[in-house]
Design a protein around this motif. Structure first.
Motif, mmCIF file in Angstrom:
data_model
loop_
_atom_site.group_PDB
_atom_site.id
_atom_site.type_symbol
_atom_site.label_atom_id
_atom_site.label_comp_id
_atom_site.label_asym_id
_atom_site.label_seq_id
_atom_site.Cartn_x
_atom_site.Cartn_y
_atom_site.Cartn_z
ATOM 1 N N ASP A 1 0.838 -1.209 0.000
ATOM 2 C CA ASP A 1 0.000 0.000 0.000
ATOM 3 C C ASP A 1 0.862 1.243 0.000
ATOM 4 O O ASP A 1 0.638 2.174 -0.780
ATOM 5 N N SER A 2 1.858 1.262 0.891
ATOM 6 C CA SER A 2 2.668 2.477 0.989
ATOM 7 C C SER A 2 3.602 2.587 -0.213
ATOM 8 O O SER A 2 3.854 3.688 -0.701
ATOM 9 N N MET A 3 4.085 1.440 -0.721
ATOM 10 C CA MET A 3 4.917 1.471 -1.913
ATOM 11 C C MET A 3 4.135 2.026 -3.102
ATOM 12 O O MET A 3 4.651 2.834 -3.872
ATOM 13 N N SER A 4 2.884 1.606 -3.220
ATOM 14 C CA SER A 4 2.117 2.051 -4.389
ATOM 15 C C SER A 4 1.804 3.543 -4.295
ATOM 16 O O SER A 4 1.703 4.222 -5.309
ATOM 17 N N TYR B 1 -2.119 -3.884 -6.411
ATOM 18 C CA TYR B 1 -2.462 -5.280 -6.723
ATOM 19 C C TYR B 1 -1.212 -6.145 -6.706
ATOM 20 O O TYR B 1 -1.298 -7.368 -6.730
ATOM 21 N N ILE B 2 -0.028 -5.500 -6.686
ATOM 22 C CA ILE B 2 1.216 -6.264 -6.613
ATOM 23 C C ILE B 2 1.236 -7.123 -5.345
ATOM 24 O O ILE B 2 1.804 -8.209 -5.337
ATOM 25 N N ALA B 3 0.564 -6.652 -4.279
ATOM 26 C CA ALA B 3 0.503 -7.447 -3.050
ATOM 27 C C ALA B 3 -0.253 -8.748 -3.292
ATOM 28 O O ALA B 3 0.154 -9.811 -2.826
ATOM 29 N N LEU C 1 -2.975 -10.788 -11.334
ATOM 30 C CA LEU C 1 -2.158 -10.328 -12.464
ATOM 31 C C LEU C 1 -2.997 -9.508 -13.434
ATOM 32 O O LEU C 1 -2.538 -8.472 -13.926
ATOM 33 N N SER C 2 -4.242 -9.953 -13.704
ATOM 34 C CA SER C 2 -5.029 -9.177 -14.666
ATOM 35 C C SER C 2 -5.359 -7.806 -14.107
ATOM 36 O O SER C 2 -5.322 -6.815 -14.847
ATOM 37 N N SER C 3 -5.677 -7.737 -12.806
ATOM 38 C CA SER C 3 -5.955 -6.424 -12.217
ATOM 39 C C SER C 3 -4.710 -5.552 -12.253
ATOM 40 O O SER C 3 -4.772 -4.365 -12.595
ATOM 41 N N PHE D 1 -3.910 -4.400 -15.806
ATOM 42 C CA PHE D 1 -4.884 -3.384 -16.215
ATOM 43 C C PHE D 1 -4.539 -2.030 -15.599
ATOM 44 O O PHE D 1 -4.535 -1.001 -16.270
ATOM 45 N N LYS D 2 -4.211 -2.046 -14.294
ATOM 46 C CA LYS D 2 -3.887 -0.791 -13.597
ATOM 47 C C LYS D 2 -2.588 -0.188 -14.129
ATOM 48 O O LYS D 2 -2.416 1.032 -14.124
ATOM 49 N N MET D 3 -1.651 -1.062 -14.535
ATOM 50 C CA MET D 3 -0.381 -0.535 -15.023
ATOM 51 C C MET D 3 -0.522 0.029 -16.434
ATOM 52 O O MET D 3 0.093 1.031 -16.782
ATOM 53 N N LEU D 4 -1.358 -0.615 -17.249
ATOM 54 C CA LEU D 4 -1.529 -0.138 -18.615
ATOM 55 C C LEU D 4 -2.330 1.159 -18.640
ATOM 56 O O LEU D 4 -2.068 2.053 -19.443
ATOM 57 N N LEU D 5 -3.323 1.243 -17.770
ATOM 58 C CA LEU D 5 -4.198 2.418 -17.761
ATOM 59 C C LEU D 5 -4.307 2.966 -16.349
ATOM 60 O O LEU D 5 -5.332 2.816 -15.691
ATOM 61 N N PRO D 6 -3.241 3.595 -15.860
ATOM 62 C CA PRO D 6 -3.258 4.029 -14.466
ATOM 63 C C PRO D 6 -4.278 5.130 -14.200
ATOM 64 O O PRO D 6 -4.789 5.249 -13.094
#
Lengths: 349, 313
Positions: free
Chosen positions: A311-314, A322-324, B107-109, B112-117
């Motif tokens: 959370d804090s990294m993002s 969502y990396i978590a 991964l899909s979420s 998606f967030k990385m492509l369209l932040p």
């Protein structure tokens, strides 16, 4: 490719395997971080700082670990008996609903009685919710994986109706949330100026009690026996059906605890974002801990640290949190493989 | 009386078939996996990955069929991962499947967030147009129902026929079913259980992903997180309901979708009386009921959930 059982497993391997698995997970996430244009090292430093870097960060991690300990224990107990309870998410909300029903002024009890009472009621709600699918399993042999999963959706829709409908708090400026619990139902804060509450102590105690029950009591023995071999247990005179039902109540009750602790300790009221999937992460926690109740505490701290840190990294690096979730899922898979490879040797032929 | 009139309306049947389509893909995919003896709980996540993959392909300029293929490819990759864990390493199919679901969904979420932040409203694409077949449209009643569907629906129907033929009329299908019933017999034939199971899981998973792609490329025109919404789990219940038979799976999904379409109608007419959340619960309740009803006759593939290790019996 062939698997060959190792005759004796060195204790180093036992410890190294899960650590290696976590490294694999971190490695996988590094690739994603690199792709997002940041250095993994900086990202992990932010993650570490966010989860363990200050007194406040540590208490946040402990607070996040609290529901994960409960749901992790719920999964561990059930999986020990080969009861695939994937419904901890729903059972958590069942407990939360019970805390809201009884804790928002219906019963003006004093705190020393109110809090144990709410935990008990929440546990009963969670236990009963799992009892349904378990009865379907023992009566009609309906697969409990699917029924518990589907019950999660049903329960969440029910809570959705409650907080938008009859339980909607008119004082909440239109937000869909239930009325806050009364003062005597609020779990005391452990450290001033943090959010760490007594729920964490209750979680630790629950882990301890679960461990003792599984390890030393007759019920615990029966749960483990049924998990290892149902037919042999039946021959040995263990009441298999009764044991499974009891396990269900135990497991659902623990997940119900998580709901009560979140409502009475962290949020103070019931909302739809009470749990960002604690029920599902609980499964990861249980597997990381190799279904050991005390290991659950460590695994829950690890998963909590990752999610608080992410959370804090993002926030600082603009990497989606969502990396978590990705890290959690990869940890689960890599730990599964690592624990197998600790027991077996791979032979290429 | 109103209820009976539904069945005469083309609109009702158009909606039913449209809602059934992703379920047909998912149920067929799961059926193939389970027939080979592997439970694939990754379905929910693989469908989400399919949604995301298909949509991304089209959003970044690819054509629609390319999106479908790309989704199938991504699904196959997750299937490969699942089979590596469950078939080759013999790990718990329950836990691995859930892990795959978590990984694929996360991964899909994340992607998606990385492509369209910055996207606050989900960006849209142009989805599949309805079928344009004049000769089909001329058939009374059925014509308008079928021409109001996307080509993917046609593909789903075709796959039911194909899978049914392959499973029951070809040596490949026979050995696949044998893997689910008695892997030792497959071994005795000199065939590799590992290869057949891996193939089944990979193909099955790509079907699931195409089911997901239908949601973004045909049913809706955008991707949003959580859009699969339990459809994967419903498919697993439908596989049990269909007794692991492709034609019954088609029947089951249509029946299910018809109920779903009906509840939507009733919901529109009586939204004031019963809160909408209770209508939304119905598909999940139906799924549980379907499993309970069929449980007595459920003939699980005998080797389902049991890992096969060469040289062990």
């Amino acid at each position: 490719m062939r698997l060959e059982q190792r005759e004796n497993i060195s204790p180093y391997l036992r410890i190294a395997a899960p650590l290696l698995a976590v490294l694999v997970a971190l490695g996988f996430c590094s690739v994603l971080i690199l792709w997002s244009g940041h250095s993994p090292l900086t990202a992990f430093l932010f993650l570490l700082k966010g989860s363990l870097g200050s007194k406040f960060a540590i208490t946040e991690t402990l607070t996040r670990a609290t529901p994960l300990i409960f749901t992790g224990l719920a999964a561990a107990v059930a999986f020990r008996a080969q009861l695939w309870n994937i419904g901890a998410e729903g059972q958590l909300y069942a407990g939360a609903c019970m805390a809201t029903l009884l804790g928002t002024g219906m019963l003006p009890l004093p705190g020393w009685f109110m809090i144990p009472f709410l935990f008990l009621a929440g546990a009963i709600a969670g236990g009963l919710l799992l009892l349904g699918p378990t009865l379907l399993k023992t009566w009609f042999s309906v697969d409990e994986v699917v029924t518990t999963l589907l019950l999660n959706f049903i329960t969440l829709l029910f809570v959705n109706w409650l907080v938008f409908g009859p339980w909607k708090d008119p004082m909440a400026m239109g937000w869909p949330q239930a009325a806050p619990v009364i003062d005597s139902a609020v779990l005391p804060i452990l450290l001033p100026k943090t959010r760490l509450h007594v729920g964490f102590i209750i979680a630790l105690a629950s882990a301890m009690i679960t461990w003792v029950t599984l390890r030393f009591s007759r019920l615990g023995f029966e749960i483990r026996a049924v998990g290892h071999n149902k037919h042999a247990s039946r021959f040995a005179g263990i009441p298999v059906r009764k044991t499974i039902l009891f396990t269900a109540f135990f497991s659902g009750g623990l997940a119900g605890f998580a709901g009560v602790s979140e409502v009475c300790g962290l949020k103070g009221y019931l909302t739809l974002d009470l749990s960002p999937g604690f029920g599902y992460s609980g499964i990861v926690v249980a597997m990381l801990a190799a279904l050991h109740p005390l290991g659950v505490v460590l695994a829950a701290l690890f998963i909590a640290a990752i999610s608080i840190g992410a959370d804090s990294m993002s926030r600082s690096l603009n990497i989606s949190n969502y990396i978590a979730d990705v890290a959690t899922a990869v940890s689960l898979l890599s730990v599964l493989a690592a624990m197998l490879l600790a027991r077996f040797r791979l032979r290429w032929r | 009386m109103d209820i009976l009139l539904f069945f005469m309306e083309t609109g009702f049947w158009i909606a039913t078939i449209r809602m059934a389509t992703p379920l047909i893909f998912g149920t067929l995919g799961e059926l193939i996996c389970e027939r080979a003896g592997v439970l694939n709980l990754g379905i929910e996540g693989i469908m989400a990955a399919g949604c995301m993959a298909g949509w991304t392909w089209v959003y970044f300029g690819g054509d629609l069929w390319g999106g479908v293929l790309f989704a199938a490819f991504i699904g196959a990759l997750f299937g490969l991962l699942h089979s590596l864990f469950t078939v080759h390493l013999g790990l718990s199919q329950h836990v691995t499947g859930l892990g795959i679901t978590m990984l694929a969904a996360a991964l899909s979420s994340f992607v998606f967030k990385m492509l369209l932040p910055k996207a606050t409203t989900p960006p849209k694409i142009i989805p599949f147009a309805n079928l344009d077949l004049p000769w089909l449209a001329d058939i009374p009643f059925l014509g308008p129902i079928l021409t109001h569907q996307s080509p993917l629906t046609l593909l789903a129907f075709f796959l039911v026929v194909l899978v049914s033929y392959l499973l029951y009329k070809t040596p490949v299908g026979l050995s696949l079913r044998m893997c689910g019933e008695n892997p030792l017999a497959v071994e005795a034939q000199g065939l590799s259980v590992y290869t057949i199971r891996t193939g089944a899981v990979v193909v099955g998973s790509s079907f699931m992903a195409v089911g997901g792609a239908f949601l973004t490329l045909s049913a809706f025109d955008a991707f949003y997180i959580g859009m699969v919404n339990g459809r994967g789990w419903i498919c697993i219940a439908l596989v049990v309901f269909s007794s692991w038979k492709p034609w019954k799976a088609l029947l089951g999904t249509m029946l299910f979708a018809a109920f779903d379409a009906m509840q939507m109608r009733v919901q529109q007419q009586s939204a004031m009386v019963i809160p909408y959340q209770f209508y939304l619960m119905l598909p999940y309740i139906f799924s549980i009921l379907a499993m309970v009803i069929m449980s007595r006759r459920a003939a699980y593939p005998k080797a389902l959930l049991i890992p096969f290790r060469k040289g062990e019996r």
